[in-house]
Motif scaffolding. Sequence first.
Motif, short mmCIF file in Angstrom:
data_model
loop_
_atom_site.label_atom_id
_atom_site.label_comp_id
_atom_site.label_asym_id
_atom_site.label_seq_id
_atom_site.Cartn_x
_atom_site.Cartn_y
_atom_site.Cartn_z
N LEU A 217 0.78 -1.27 -0.18
CA LEU A 217 -0.02 -0.05 0.03
C LEU A 217 0.81 1.23 0.00
O LEU A 217 0.47 2.11 -0.63
CB LEU A 217 -0.92 0.10 1.43
N CYS A 218 1.86 1.09 0.94
CA CYS A 218 2.90 2.29 0.79
C CYS A 218 3.59 2.63 -0.52
O CYS A 218 3.55 3.63 -1.05
CB CYS A 218 3.87 1.99 1.87
N GLU B 26 2.30 1.53 -3.42
CA GLU B 26 1.48 2.10 -4.42
C GLU B 26 1.45 3.58 -4.23
O GLU B 26 1.37 4.60 -5.16
CB GLU B 26 0.22 1.43 -4.17
N ALA B 27 1.26 4.09 -3.11
CA ALA B 27 0.98 5.52 -2.65
C ALA B 27 2.46 6.35 -3.30
O ALA B 27 2.18 7.40 -3.67
CB ALA B 27 0.88 5.95 -1.34
N HIS C 97 -5.09 5.56 3.97
CA HIS C 97 -5.57 4.58 3.19
C HIS C 97 -4.89 4.68 1.76
O HIS C 97 -4.44 3.67 1.25
CB HIS C 97 -6.75 4.27 3.28
N GLN C 98 -5.15 5.61 1.26
CA GLN C 98 -4.73 6.02 -0.52
C GLN C 98 -4.62 7.27 -0.55
O GLN C 98 -5.16 8.24 0.18
CB GLN C 98 -5.65 5.21 -1.35
N VAL C 99 -3.93 7.84 -1.54
CA VAL C 99 -3.92 9.10 -2.03
C VAL C 99 -4.96 9.53 -2.69
O VAL C 99 -5.69 9.08 -3.68
CB VAL C 99 -2.50 9.23 -2.92
N ASP C 100 -5.26 10.56 -2.00
CA ASP C 100 -6.51 11.48 -2.75
C ASP C 100 -5.60 12.67 -3.54
O ASP C 100 -5.37 13.61 -2.69
CB ASP C 100 -7.70 12.02 -1.63
#
Length: 75
Positions: free
Chosen positions: A5-6, A8-9, A56-59
């Motif tokens: 997850l990191c 991907e961000a 959680h994820q990049v906005d």
Amino acid sequence: KPCPLCDEAKEVLEPYKRRFILQEVDITLPENLIWYDKYKYDIPVFHLNGKFLMKHQVDIQKFENQLMKLELQND
């Protein structure tokens, strides 16, 4: 530890790397226990200029807006 997850961000933020300094914090280290207790179920977490921004994820729209505000303040 590996953190897909990191990773991907970081990939999403790659085009912006000239506009900010990314500081990674490994919350599993003993000296980061406060961060672990706070965010163990919410990685990745992003702070911008010391203030919570997102998790959680990049906005990307939110990130761009806040980054631009900071840049304008510093001009």
